[in-house]
Design an enzyme around this catalytic site. Structure first.
Site, PDB file in Angstrom:
ATOM      1  N   ILE A 156      39.326  30.656  54.697  1.00 29.17           N
ATOM      2  CA  ILE A 156      39.523  31.156  53.212  1.00 29.17           C
ATOM      3  C   ILE A 156      37.979  30.770  52.617  1.00 29.17           C
ATOM      4  O   ILE A 156      37.622  29.468  52.568  1.00 29.17           O
ATOM      5  CB  ILE A 156      40.444  30.641  52.290  1.00 29.17           C
ATOM      6  CG1 ILE A 156      41.708  31.003  52.986  1.00 29.17           C
ATOM      7  CG2 ILE A 156      40.437  31.187  50.954  1.00 29.17           C
ATOM      8  CD1 ILE A 156      42.563  29.770  53.789  1.00 29.17           C
ATOM      9  N   LYS A 186      33.914  44.974  41.771  1.00 27.94           N
ATOM     10  CA  LYS A 186      35.188  45.121  42.775  1.00 27.94           C
ATOM     11  C   LYS A 186      35.548  46.548  43.096  1.00 27.94           C
ATOM     12  O   LYS A 186      36.273  46.668  43.990  1.00 27.94           O
ATOM     13  CB  LYS A 186      36.371  44.575  41.639  1.00 27.94           C
ATOM     14  CG  LYS A 186      36.154  43.243  41.381  1.00 27.94           C
ATOM     15  CD  LYS A 186      36.458  42.277  42.671  1.00 27.94           C
ATOM     16  CE  LYS A 186      36.385  40.899  42.517  1.00 27.94           C
ATOM     17  NZ  LYS A 186      36.798  40.087  43.823  1.00 27.94           N
ATOM     18  N   TYR A 217      31.647  43.361  36.662  1.00 27.83           N
ATOM     19  CA  TYR A 217      32.634  42.784  37.583  1.00 27.83           C
ATOM     20  C   TYR A 217      33.477  43.970  37.994  1.00 27.83           C
ATOM     21  O   TYR A 217      33.620  44.061  39.298  1.00 27.83           O
ATOM     22  CB  TYR A 217      33.547  42.051  36.883  1.00 27.83           C
ATOM     23  CG  TYR A 217      34.999  41.358  37.771  1.00 27.83           C
ATOM     24  CD1 TYR A 217      34.556  40.212  38.363  1.00 27.83           C
ATOM     25  CD2 TYR A 217      36.078  41.847  37.440  1.00 27.83           C
ATOM     26  CE1 TYR A 217      35.407  39.569  38.979  1.00 27.83           C
ATOM     27  CE2 TYR A 217      37.127  41.404  38.262  1.00 27.83           C
ATOM     28  CZ  TYR A 217      36.727  40.122  38.839  1.00 27.83           C
ATOM     29  OH  TYR A 217      37.771  39.496  39.776  1.00 27.83           O
ATOM     30  N   ASN A 220      38.214  35.589  49.287  1.00 24.75           N
ATOM     31  CA  ASN A 220      38.654  35.101  48.085  1.00 24.75           C
ATOM     32  C   ASN A 220      37.323  34.866  47.077  1.00 24.75           C
ATOM     33  O   ASN A 220      37.525  35.119  45.887  1.00 24.75           O
ATOM     34  CB  ASN A 220      39.466  34.087  48.223  1.00 24.75           C
ATOM     35  CG  ASN A 220      39.775  33.477  46.652  1.00 24.75           C
ATOM     36  OD1 ASN A 220      40.277  34.239  46.028  1.00 24.75           O
ATOM     37  ND2 ASN A 220      39.257  32.495  46.375  1.00 24.75           N
TER      38      ASN A 220
END
Length: 232
Positions: free
Chosen positions: A9, A143, A139, A75
């Protein structure tokens, strides 16, 4: 967890990443917990690993060290508040982590996953993959790129049997969202729902009602959605 016995992760020292690590440990997985400062990893049983996803050497070293991984959870992410017509360095920083960093990790670990039977990739995206909001221009763009990257990688990795799952949510109750008002999902719930969905073979996880509403709005006239923000 069948086929998800060893995970790595990114950004596992806090927030959603830490909850992914904790949930996987609770399910009996071996967990490599990546962070820029491995000393900040405080989960008993996790294997701290120094990892900056924007550093190609660090990414390559992680892939060499964690050669038994069959689940990669991308993540790590940042939100600078940069606007596309404002601080360009902030825009670049968001793309460097949220898009290029994630892609760098997948490129490095694709051979590892192939060697371990195909495996699975989880890319944490956002409801902002599907819309833009004031104060989140860079952002949202990063994304959106992250989301469609998952779509493309899913096709490119299908031949080696690697499943790629994209995760979309509004606000999780983490440090990143501390200053933002609105309903927030418990990050432990996000981790649990995501891992259940990945195990079930789902290619996309829509965590909350807000994200589902945003996705559904894409089939409508965009003014219906954006009238809440526009001052024209």
């Amino acid at each position: 967890m069948p086929h998800m016995t060893t995970a790595l992760i990114t950004g596992a020292n806090r927030g959603l990443g830490r909850h992914f690590a904790a949930e996987l440990l609770a399910r009996g997985a071996t967990v490599y917990a990546g962070a820029r400062e491995p000393a900040s990893i405080d989960l008993p049983g996790a294997r701290p690993i120094a990892l900056d996803v924007t550093d190609p050497d660090a990414v390559a070293a992680a892939a060499a060290l964690a050669g038994d991984v069959d689940l990669l959870v991308n993540n790590a992410g940042i939100s600078t508040g940069a606007q596309l017509l404002g601080d360009l360095e902030g825009v670049r920083a968001e793309m460097d982590v949220n898009f290029w960093g994630t892609l760098s990790m997948v490129r490095a670990f694709a051979p590892v996953l192939a060697a371990n039977g195909g495996g699975k990739v989880v890319n944490v995206a956002s409801a902002l993959s599907w819309f833009a909001a004031p104060g989140a221009g860079a952002y949202a763009v990063s994304k959106a790129a992250n989301w469609n990257m998952s779509n493309a990688l899913r096709l490119e990795l299908a031949g080696q049997g690697t499943q790629v799952t994209s995760v979309h949510l509004g606000l999780a109750d983490t440090d990143m969202a501390t200053a933002i008002q609105g309903p927030k999902t418990d990050p432990a719930v996000v981790a649990r729902l995501t891992l259940d969905a990945v195990e079930a073979g789902d290619l996309e996880v829509v965590v909350d009602d807000w994200s589902a509403m945003v996705k559904a709005s894409l089939a409508e006239d965009p003014r219906t959605f954006y009238d809440r923000f526009l001052t024209l």
